[in-house]
Design a protein around this motif. Structure first.
Motif, PDB file in Angstrom:
ATOM      1  N   SER A   1     117.513  23.763  71.931  1.00  0.00           N
ATOM      2  CA  SER A   1     117.066  23.621  70.545  1.00  0.00           C
ATOM      3  C   SER A   1     117.310  24.912  69.774  1.00  0.00           C
ATOM      4  N   ALA A   2     117.714  24.758  68.512  1.00  0.00           N
ATOM      5  CA  ALA A   2     117.887  25.889  67.582  1.00  0.00           C
ATOM      6  C   ALA A   2     118.731  26.998  68.190  1.00  0.00           C
ATOM      7  N   LEU A   3     119.830  26.622  68.830  1.00  0.00           N
ATOM      8  CA  LEU A   3     120.673  27.610  69.500  1.00  0.00           C
ATOM      9  C   LEU A   3     121.157  28.678  68.525  1.00  0.00           C
ATOM     10  N   GLY A   4     121.076  29.913  68.961  1.00  0.00           N
ATOM     11  CA  GLY A   4     121.563  31.023  68.166  1.00  0.00           C
ATOM     12  C   GLY A   4     120.586  31.555  67.148  1.00  0.00           C
ATOM     13  N   SER A   5     119.409  30.943  67.064  1.00  0.00           N
ATOM     14  CA  SER A   5     118.417  31.408  66.092  1.00  0.00           C
ATOM     15  C   SER A   5     117.275  32.111  66.817  1.00  0.00           C
ATOM     16  N   ALA A   6     116.373  32.662  66.036  1.00  0.00           N
ATOM     17  CA  ALA A   6     115.212  33.330  66.627  1.00  0.00           C
ATOM     18  C   ALA A   6     114.292  32.342  67.310  1.00  0.00           C
ATOM     19  N   GLU A   7     114.383  31.063  66.950  1.00  0.00           N
ATOM     20  CA  GLU A   7     113.517  30.035  67.530  1.00  0.00           C
ATOM     21  C   GLU A   7     114.196  29.310  68.692  1.00  0.00           C
ATOM     22  N   GLU A   8     115.294  29.852  69.200  1.00  0.00           N
ATOM     23  CA  GLU A   8     116.041  29.165  70.258  1.00  0.00           C
ATOM     24  C   GLU A   8     115.147  28.870  71.477  1.00  0.00           C
ATOM     25  N   ARG A   9     115.291  27.631  72.007  1.00  0.00           N
ATOM     26  CA  ARG A   9     114.610  27.232  73.240  1.00  0.00           C
ATOM     27  C   ARG A   9     115.590  26.457  74.107  1.00  0.00           C
ATOM     28  N   VAL A  10     115.613  26.792  75.393  1.00  0.00           N
ATOM     29  CA  VAL A  10     116.410  26.053  76.370  1.00  0.00           C
ATOM     30  C   VAL A  10     115.478  25.704  77.514  1.00  0.00           C
ATOM     31  N   GLU A  11     115.181  24.397  77.664  1.00  0.00           N
ATOM     32  CA  GLU A  11     114.182  23.946  78.629  1.00  0.00           C
ATOM     33  C   GLU A  11     114.772  22.921  79.585  1.00  0.00           C
ATOM     34  N   GLN A  12     114.410  23.032  80.856  1.00  0.00           N
ATOM     35  CA  GLN A  12     114.797  22.033  81.853  1.00  0.00           C
ATOM     36  C   GLN A  12     113.614  21.101  82.090  1.00  0.00           C
ATOM     37  N   VAL A  13     113.841  19.809  81.940  1.00  0.00           N
ATOM     38  CA  VAL A  13     112.780  18.818  82.094  1.00  0.00           C
ATOM     39  C   VAL A  13     113.341  17.598  82.801  1.00  0.00           C
ATOM     40  N   THR A  14     112.443  16.781  83.324  1.00  0.00           N
ATOM     41  CA  THR A  14     112.853  15.492  83.858  1.00  0.00           C
ATOM     42  C   THR A  14     112.980  14.501  82.701  1.00  0.00           C
ATOM     43  N   PRO A  15     113.719  13.393  82.900  1.00  0.00           N
ATOM     44  CA  PRO A  15     113.776  12.375  81.839  1.00  0.00           C
ATOM     45  C   PRO A  15     112.396  11.863  81.439  1.00  0.00           C
ATOM     46  N   ALA A  16     111.494  11.697  82.420  1.00  0.00           N
ATOM     47  CA  ALA A  16     110.146  11.220  82.095  1.00  0.00           C
ATOM     48  C   ALA A  16     109.410  12.222  81.215  1.00  0.00           C
ATOM     49  N   GLU A  17     109.560  13.520  81.520  1.00  0.00           N
ATOM     50  CA  GLU A  17     108.928  14.546  80.687  1.00  0.00           C
ATOM     51  C   GLU A  17     109.526  14.555  79.287  1.00  0.00           C
ATOM     52  N   ALA A  18     110.833  14.368  79.202  1.00  0.00           N
ATOM     53  CA  ALA A  18     111.487  14.327  77.890  1.00  0.00           C
ATOM     54  C   ALA A  18     110.988  13.154  77.066  1.00  0.00           C
ATOM     55  N   ALA A  19     110.799  12.005  77.735  1.00  0.00           N
ATOM     56  CA  ALA A  19     110.372  10.794  77.027  1.00  0.00           C
ATOM     57  C   ALA A  19     108.970  10.932  76.459  1.00  0.00           C
ATOM     58  N   ALA A  20     108.157  11.795  77.046  1.00  0.00           N
ATOM     59  CA  ALA A  20     106.750  11.907  76.650  1.00  0.00           C
ATOM     60  C   ALA A  20     106.505  12.916  75.543  1.00  0.00           C
ATOM     61  N   ARG A  21     107.552  13.566  75.056  1.00  0.00           N
ATOM     62  CA  ARG A  21     107.365  14.638  74.072  1.00  0.00           C
ATOM     63  C   ARG A  21     107.969  14.304  72.719  1.00  0.00           C
ATOM     64  N   ASP A  22     107.414  14.920  71.697  1.00  0.00           N
ATOM     65  CA  ASP A  22     107.998  14.885  70.365  1.00  0.00           C
ATOM     66  C   ASP A  22     108.797  16.173  70.197  1.00  0.00           C
ATOM     67  N   TRP A  23     110.128  16.067  70.095  1.00  0.00           N
ATOM     68  CA  TRP A  23     110.986  17.248  70.117  1.00  0.00           C
ATOM     69  C   TRP A  23     111.323  17.777  68.727  1.00  0.00           C
ATOM     70  N   GLY A  24     110.949  17.069  67.697  1.00  0.00           N
ATOM     71  CA  GLY A  24     111.254  17.534  66.353  1.00  0.00           C
ATOM     72  C   GLY A  24     112.732  17.405  66.037  1.00  0.00           C
ATOM     73  N   ALA A  25     113.167  18.159  65.027  1.00  0.00           N
ATOM     74  CA  ALA A  25     114.536  18.009  64.533  1.00  0.00           C
ATOM     75  C   ALA A  25     115.446  19.174  64.906  1.00  0.00           C
ATOM     76  N   ALA A  26     114.967  20.110  65.741  1.00  0.00           N
ATOM     77  CA  ALA A  26     115.753  21.316  66.010  1.00  0.00           C
ATOM     78  C   ALA A  26     116.661  21.213  67.230  1.00  0.00           C
ATOM     79  N   VAL A  27     116.644  20.071  67.936  1.00  0.00           N
ATOM     80  CA  VAL A  27     117.448  19.938  69.151  1.00  0.00           C
ATOM     81  C   VAL A  27     118.929  19.992  68.808  1.00  0.00           C
ATOM     82  N   SER A  28     119.677  20.840  69.489  1.00  0.00           N
ATOM     83  CA  SER A  28     121.115  20.965  69.267  1.00  0.00           C
ATOM     84  C   SER A  28     121.908  20.044  70.185  1.00  0.00           C
TER      85      SER A  28
END
Length: 414
Positions: free
Chosen positions: A165-192
């Protein structure tokens, strides 16, 4: 000329990048990051068509235009639309680092063997099927087609997600998750971008061709290429025509119903499709899995009897592009009808018993599919004593296929 400048991940745009332009087009954050020349017009990219019309006005008058974009604008970016409208000879493209390249760099993986799918403004199912069929996929996301939706569709496929998410910015996040964990979250609009990985095969072998692995050099493999029980396997002559009618390809989902040895399922997977095999016997389930592993492909195996198992797959959101029916017995008409109700493109049915052909054909026609078929009879060369050869006949098989009329998917079950 139209100058197209990519804001590469981690490489901010220089403030003077638009100097000399009379029209500057781009996303709001890119426009806010640069200094516009005095008198230059600024157009925030939203709907593409009005922006292109404005660009056309300036081009027609010979006035310079600058277009700002993210990453590499030639990679699923605005270069395609500009080249189609104005011709590639008018473009001066200065590419940045794409989000896909940056995401793989963040996790220390090469990506010359990755498949890239865009779900931005496109049907998510294609990206899902590619993720199921290939061990290393990058998915460019969009509204309604992000990590949560991918995770919900792939929670049972043994994959790992890397969400960048938000690659190259100050808010950049790179997270490893399972598909089930991904399905349970609200990721917002910053995912690259989302990397969908089979962790055991993410570091693939060195290859000479980038992207998906090359298709097989041959198909309709001999029966001895598969483990099977008492010659209960779709013979290669029948399999060859069945594959031709199924047309499996990357991005497709194919069902192999009554899979037996899974020879059709494996061959479809070798050709790049995602595959679900339905088999009612426990030993058959084991054979399908063993054959898939032996050929290095992913096949989802469902232990269950059709047609009930097909309704369960439908409830999970599976919509096949093509279906092969290789078993069924007395339940064959009901199975074919259920498959024909759900298939987006075609259903292919192999029938050994003459008495079951009319009912299978009627089930295809009753679902609104155009139906055709053939009786396959073949004789193979076989040796005789004395260094001579005879012809050994194989059992005749009826192959029927129903094809959904072009553009008519309104009857396809969800």
């Amino acid at each position: 000329m139209i100058t197209v400048i990519g804001a590469g991940t981690g490489s901010p745009l220089p403030e003077d990048v638009a100097d000399g332009a009379e029209l500057v087009v781009g996303g709001r954050r890119h426009l806010d990051a640069v200094r516009l020349p005095e008198g230059a017009r600024r157009v925030v990219l939203g709907a593409l068509a009005p922006a292109l019309d404005t660009v056309a006005e300036y081009v027609a008058e010979g006035r310079p235009v600058t277009v700002l974009a993210s990453g590499d604008p030639g990679f699923f970016g605005i270069v395609r639309a500009l080249a189609e409208r104005f011709g590639s000879g008018r473009l001066d493209v200065r590419a940045g680092v794409s989000s896909v390249a940056a995401a793989f760099a963040r996790v220390g993986l090469p990506w010359d063997d990755a498949v890239v799918a865009s779900a931005h403004g496109r049907d998510l199912r294609t990206a899902v099927n590619v993720c199921r069929a290939h061990p290393k996929v990058a998915v460019l996301t969009g509204p309604g087609a992000g990590p949560a939706e991918l995770g919900a569709a792939l929670r049972d496929d043994g994959r790992v997600f890397v969400v960048a998410s938000a690659l190259g910015s100050a808010e950049e996040r790179v997270e490893q998750v399972t598909p089930a964990e991904a399905a349970a979250r609200d990721w917002g609009a910053a995912v690259s971008v989302v990397l969908c990985l089979d962790a055991e095969r993410a570091l693939g072998p060195v290859r000479a061709l980038a992207g998906a692995r090359p298709g097989p050099a041959g198909w309709a493999l001999a029966e001895d290429a598969f483990a099977h029980r008492d010659s209960m396997i779709t013979k290669f002559e029948v399999r060859a025509l069945a594959l031709a009618r199924l047309g499996p390809r990357p991005g497709d989902l194919v069902w192999d119903v009554g899979a037996g040895s899974g020879s059709v399922a494996v061959e479809c997977a070798r050709l790049g499709a995602a595959v679900t095999a339905v088999e009612k016997t426990p030993d058959g389930v084991g054979r399908v899995r063993a054959n898939a592993a032996a050929h290095g492909v992913d096949v989802r195996v469902v232990h269950g009897a059709a047609p009930a198992a097909l309704a369960e797959l439908g409830a999970l959101g599976e919509v096949p592009d093509a279906v092969f029916v290789g078993g069924g017995g007395r339940e064959l008409p009901a199975i074919v009808a259920e498959c024909a109700r759900r298939a987006r493109r075609c259903v292919v049915v192999a029938v050994a018993a003459l008495d079951r052909v009319p009912a299978a054909r009627e089930a295809l026609l009753g679902a609104g599919l155009d139906c055709d078929g053939v009786l396959l009879q073949s004789s193979r060369l076989a040796p005789l004593p004395g260094d001579v050869t005879r012809l050994a006949a194989t059992n005749p098989v009826f192959l029927l296929w129903g094809v959904r009329p072009h553009g008519r998917t309104e009857g396809v079950a969800p």
